[in-house]
Design an enzyme around this catalytic site. Structure first.
Site, PDB file in Angstrom:
ATOM      1  N   LYS A   1       0.837  -1.202   0.000  1.00 48.54           N
ATOM      2  CA  LYS A   1       0.000   0.000   0.000  1.00 48.54           C
ATOM      3  C   LYS A   1       0.873   1.253   0.000  1.00 48.54           C
ATOM      4  CE  LYS A   1      -3.896   0.158   2.196  1.00 48.54           C
ATOM      5  NZ  LYS A   1      -4.876   0.167   1.117  1.00 48.54           N
ATOM      6  N   SER A   2       0.410   2.269  -0.731  1.00 48.13           N
ATOM      7  CA  SER A   2       1.188   3.502  -0.842  1.00 48.13           C
ATOM      8  C   SER A   2       1.298   4.232   0.492  1.00 48.13           C
ATOM      9  CB  SER A   2       0.598   4.418  -1.913  1.00 48.13           C
ATOM     10  OG  SER A   2      -0.681   4.860  -1.538  1.00 48.13           O
ATOM     11  N   THR A   3       0.335   4.042   1.389  1.00 48.92           N
ATOM     12  CA  THR A   3       0.401   4.683   2.708  1.00 48.92           C
ATOM     13  C   THR A   3       1.702   4.296   3.415  1.00 48.92           C
ATOM     14  OG1 THR A   3      -2.004   4.628   2.879  1.00 48.92           O
ATOM     15  CG2 THR A   3      -0.775   4.932   4.936  1.00 48.92           C
ATOM     16  N   TYR A   4       2.053   3.015   3.366  1.00 50.46           N
ATOM     17  CA  TYR A   4       3.308   2.560   3.971  1.00 50.46           C
ATOM     18  C   TYR A   4       4.510   2.915   3.098  1.00 50.46           C
ATOM     19  CZ  TYR A   4       1.228   0.025   7.899  1.00 50.46           C
ATOM     20  OH  TYR A   4       0.585  -0.296   9.072  1.00 50.46           O
ATOM     21  N   ALA A   5       4.387   2.731   1.788  1.00 48.53           N
ATOM     22  CA  ALA A   5       5.514   3.011   0.884  1.00 48.53           C
ATOM     23  C   ALA A   5       5.981   4.459   1.011  1.00 48.53           C
ATOM     24  CB  ALA A   5       5.119   2.702  -0.556  1.00 48.53           C
TER      25      ALA A   5
ATOM     26  N   TYR B   1      -0.045 -25.183  -8.093  1.00 51.71           N
ATOM     27  CA  TYR B   1       0.774 -25.219  -6.876  1.00 51.71           C
ATOM     28  C   TYR B   1       0.407 -26.429  -6.020  1.00 51.71           C
ATOM     29  CZ  TYR B   1       3.463 -23.206  -3.017  1.00 51.71           C
ATOM     30  OH  TYR B   1       4.390 -22.981  -2.037  1.00 51.71           O
TER      31      TYR B   1
ATOM     32  N   GLU C   1       6.473  -9.960   3.831  1.00 49.82           N
ATOM     33  CA  GLU C   1       7.821  -9.470   4.115  1.00 49.82           C
ATOM     34  C   GLU C   1       7.763  -7.944   4.183  1.00 49.82           C
ATOM     35  OE1 GLU C   1       7.423 -11.420   1.051  1.00 49.82           O
ATOM     36  OE2 GLU C   1       7.599 -13.262   2.204  1.00 49.82           O
TER      37      GLU C   1
ATOM     38  N   GLN D   1      -0.196 -23.235   4.576  1.00 53.67           N
ATOM     39  CA  GLN D   1       0.478 -22.591   5.709  1.00 53.67           C
ATOM     40  C   GLN D   1      -0.503 -21.789   6.558  1.00 53.67           C
ATOM     41  OE1 GLN D   1       3.619 -20.190   4.030  1.00 53.67           O
ATOM     42  NE2 GLN D   1       2.236 -18.628   3.278  1.00 53.67           N
TER      43      GLN D   1
END
Length: 188
Positions: A109-113, A168, A135, A178
């Site tokens: 998300k751009s908020t974090y980027a 997969y 990650e 997982q």
């Protein structure tokens, strides 16, 4: 390959593709999550693994040492502090079941980027099932907050022109099914 719309995502959620599923975009006073026009904004859980140099001195993807990480669990609506120039693993709240004719791609998300926090997730292959391990890289010289139970990335769903020969699930992918955060694995 065609990009799938909110109508398709909503229909597939009724077949269990995304659980839990939020039918609308939620975003007041939080990092947004839920259904968008051509994707789905996923949430990060409240469990994190922060990389540390205490007890280990090398990161080897072929022989990962669990002493490389410290496990942290926050309050349900708390946050995790990722140290400066450091790295963390987390997982999605959502559990995915990808159809055989679909590949999903996840973008941060751009908020974090815009805060120097980079999110990476590899593609969700056809017939992958499970939580997604996320990650998170803090590229800044300052500690960075990651808010649990809020948006972290957006998933785009691409439908193939034809169904794949081997999924997969067919190849018994090492991360199939997982739950929680999964550390690196190499098939031996």
């Amino acid at each position: 390959m065609g990009l799938k719309s909110d109508t398709w995502i909503k229909k597939m959620s009724k077949k269990g593709m995304i659980e839990p599923f939020c039918e609308k975009q939620v975003g007041k006073n939080i990092v947004s999550y839920g259904l968008s026009s051509y994707g789905y904004d996923i949430r990060v859980g409240n469990e994190f693994m922060i990389f540390t140099n205490i007890g280990a001195n090398l990161v080897d993807p072929k022989s990962f040492d669990e002493r490389n990480v410290v496990e942290i669990t926050t309050e349900e609506n708390g946050y995790c502090l990722v140290p400066p120039n450091s790295f963390a693993l987390a997982r999605t709240i959502e559990y995915f079941r990808i159809p055989r004719n679909v590949l999903a791609i996840c973008l941060g998300k751009s908020t974090y980027a815009r805060c120097g926090i980079i999110v990476n997730v590899t593609p969700f292959e056809p017939e992958f099932e499970g939580h997604i391990t996320i990650e998170i890289s803090n590229t800044t010289p300052l500690p960075a907050k990651i808010y649990a139970n809020e948006g972290i990335a957006q998933v785009l769903f691409l439908e193939g022109d034809e169904t794949c020969e081997v999924s997969y699930k067919d190849k018994k992918g090492k991360y199939q099914g997982q739950k929680g955060i999964t550390l690196p694995k190499v098939i031996k």
